[in-house]
Design an enzyme around this catalytic site. Structure first.
Site, mmCIF file in Angstrom:
data_model
loop_
_atom_site.group_PDB
_atom_site.id
_atom_site.type_symbol
_atom_site.label_atom_id
_atom_site.label_comp_id
_atom_site.label_asym_id
_atom_site.label_seq_id
_atom_site.Cartn_x
_atom_site.Cartn_y
_atom_site.Cartn_z
ATOM 1 N N CYS A 119 43.201 43.279 46.543
ATOM 2 C CA CYS A 119 41.751 43.896 45.779
ATOM 3 C C CYS A 119 40.590 44.839 46.753
ATOM 4 O O CYS A 119 41.627 45.862 46.867
ATOM 5 C CB CYS A 119 41.010 43.278 45.259
ATOM 6 S SG CYS A 119 39.933 43.605 43.725
ATOM 7 N N HIS A 146 44.785 39.342 42.487
ATOM 8 C CA HIS A 146 43.591 37.920 42.970
ATOM 9 C C HIS A 146 45.215 37.005 41.879
ATOM 10 O O HIS A 146 45.831 36.490 40.928
ATOM 11 C CB HIS A 146 42.872 37.313 42.195
ATOM 12 C CG HIS A 146 41.974 38.744 42.456
ATOM 13 N ND1 HIS A 146 41.321 38.598 43.327
ATOM 14 C CD2 HIS A 146 41.004 39.612 42.417
ATOM 15 C CE1 HIS A 146 40.562 39.398 44.533
ATOM 16 N NE2 HIS A 146 40.120 40.039 42.679
#
Length: 505
Positions: free
Chosen positions: A348, A445
């Site tokens: 991310c 994630h």
């Protein structure tokens, strides 16, 4: 089977164990044939999760839903506050970001002009109506609702604006169980004071007390238990011993202080770079339990230079954390370690940092418009106000992987660089960038929850692995942990009395 009242686990303070106890009861009620669901009206956390609908909730309620054996939904956590700085938070309502608010603007009372259509007053969102509506929807589908309070229930200066503790319990007609942490000391004062400071109306909602994190011989607290019941006029329903051998994901920032911060010999050392605005650190819980790996958090440049695998985690402020990494020398240490043979993985915001540059022309994150990244990946990221939240399925080297995205910004190849995606998503899109098996990044994630990807990361360090070391089944491990947690709590609380409380008219 007789319906149960909603039950709320409220606390004498933060980190007393409310989230974990709520998860335990989600599993206990499921085991006993009920169809429970978790609920926390308002959560403040940087660890969040994407629902199947592609909306955002706090990670703790996703964990509790998993313990209950159901898919998570925004009604379980309708209001999420994600701190942006010491003074402001991003407000996520019903899974969608509504912009940033200062603490004062968020907490100041809603004006009371003539009521307009919808859950707004005077042009402002009425958060109380929104969270109550979410609870009402959830209650139509599940029984019982396992509610969690926030922080301490005795913050009397916030009583008029409290959305999550006793005012929410009143709306839900919930039976409240007060949780006190004996490990930190002062449990008699905190429990008695928390009850004494309530209004007479709210005091009646508190039906029992649970003492959590007890160390030592339980018999030594028999007298203390009796004394608490006498001074509070409320039964102590259980004393739960402290444990270190049950592992449940925790989202509270306090939990991060309990992590390892040092290297260890004889295993593959994985260093998660400590960022000032680190988020979603539950991404790494799986690696903490993998017997082949020692995972630790650090911003020590010497430790970074010695790690086998370096992970740049998610962050709530990519540009500010890039600046900090350059200031404290970690950026140079990561680059140097990679040149010496270390693997670098970005997730991310960490993926964004690994690129050539991160740009913020619209000042989404602040005043910085552009900063150079680490230059490990030939990509460029431009921040935007649109947040991407969705669950994903992806193909990785013939394996199906699952995870979720929660990010702002768009990342593309830099200049004339070719595309080299890490993942092929099943909806036709691609994700991430890979240079080789020691340099890659992704927006996904939960990618480390997939054993094939972890095995791929460990391949370059096969010489450190024993022949008997096997892939770690994290999903099976988590289910075992929920069952062990339920067994531990069930053994030390009076379930018969709790069921009586939840069915009394």
């Amino acid at each position: 089977m007789k319906p149960l009242h909603p039950i709320m686990f409220a606390g004498t303070g933060s980190d007393v164990g409310k989230s974990i106890i709520a998860a335990a009861f989600c599993r206990i009620f499921r085991q006993d044939g009920y169809h429970p669901a978790p609920f926390k009206a308002q959560n403040m956390a940087l660890n969040s999760y994407a629902t199947p609908e592609g909306l955002e909730i706090g990670r703790a309620q996703a964990v509790q839903a998993e313990a209950a054996g159901i898919a998570c939904h925004t009604d379980m956590n309708p209001l999420l506050l994600k701190p942006q700085s010491d003074h402001t938070s991003q407000v996520v309502l019903n899974g969608k970001p509504m912009g940033n608010k200062s603490a004062y603007d968020y907490w100041k009372p809603t004006p009371n002009p003539s009521q307009k259509e919808g859950n707004t007053e005077g042009g402002r969102i009425d958060f109380r109506k929104e969270v109550c509506a979410a609870f009402d929807r959830l209650k139509e589908r599940y029984n019982p609702i396992v509610m969690e309070g926030a922080g301490s229930i005795s913050e009397i200066n916030l009583r008029d604006t409290d959305l999550v503790n006793l005012p929410m319990a009143r709306h839900a007609k919930a039976d409240v169980i007060l949780v006190g942490d004996i490990d930190r000391g002062g449990v008699f004062a905190s429990v008695y004071g928390s009850i004494a400071l309530q209004s007479p109306e709210d005091r009646k909602l508190i039906k029992g007390i649970i003492i959590n994190k007890f160390r030592g011989d339980m018999r030594l607290f028999d007298k203390g238990r009796q004394m608490l019941e006498e001074i509070c006029g409320i039964p102590v329903l259980g004393v739960i011993p402290y444990y270190t051998d049950i592992h449940i994901e925790e989202e509270d920032s306090v939990a991060l202080a309990k992590k390892s911060f040092e290297m260890q010999q004889g295993k593959v050392n994985v260093a998660v770079v400590m960022l000032r605005h680190l988020s979603n650190y539950t991404d790494f819980d799986v690696l903490e339990q993998d017997p082949r790996i020692h995972l630790f958090y650090t911003n020590n440049t010497d430790d970074i230079s010695k790690a086998d695998i370096i992970i740049l985690p998610g962050t709530k402020s990519t540009l500010h954390d890039i600046y900090e990494l350059r200031r404290n020398g970690c950026a140079q240490a990561i680059i140097k370690a990679h040149r010496a043979g270390a693997t670098v993985l970005g997730i991310c915001g960490g993926y964004q940092m690994m690129g050539v540059e991160v740009c913020d022309p619209d000042h989404v994150e602040g005043d910085i418009e552009r900063l150079p990244g680490l230059g490990l990946l030939p990509i460029t990221t431009s921040m935007s106000g649109k947040k991407v939240t969705r669950q994903i399925e992806a193909q990785f080297s013939s394996h199906l992987l699952n995870g979720y995205e929660i990010h702002m910004g768009e990342t593309l190849p830099f200049g004339d660089a070719n595309e080299s995606p890490l993942l092929q998503l099943n909806d036709g899109r691609t994700d991430g960038y890979i240079v080789d098996n020691k340099c890659m990044g992704t927006y996904v994630h939960g990618i480390l929850d997939n054993a094939p990807f972890v095995d791929f990361l460990l391949q370059p360090f096969a010489d450190k692995l024993a022949e008997t070391d096997k892939a770690f089944d994290y999903q099976k491990f988590k289910e075992e942990q929920y069952d062990r947690l339920a067994e531990h709590v069930r053994k030390h609380v009076d379930m018969e009395q709790i069921y009586k409380i939840l069915t009394d008219d």
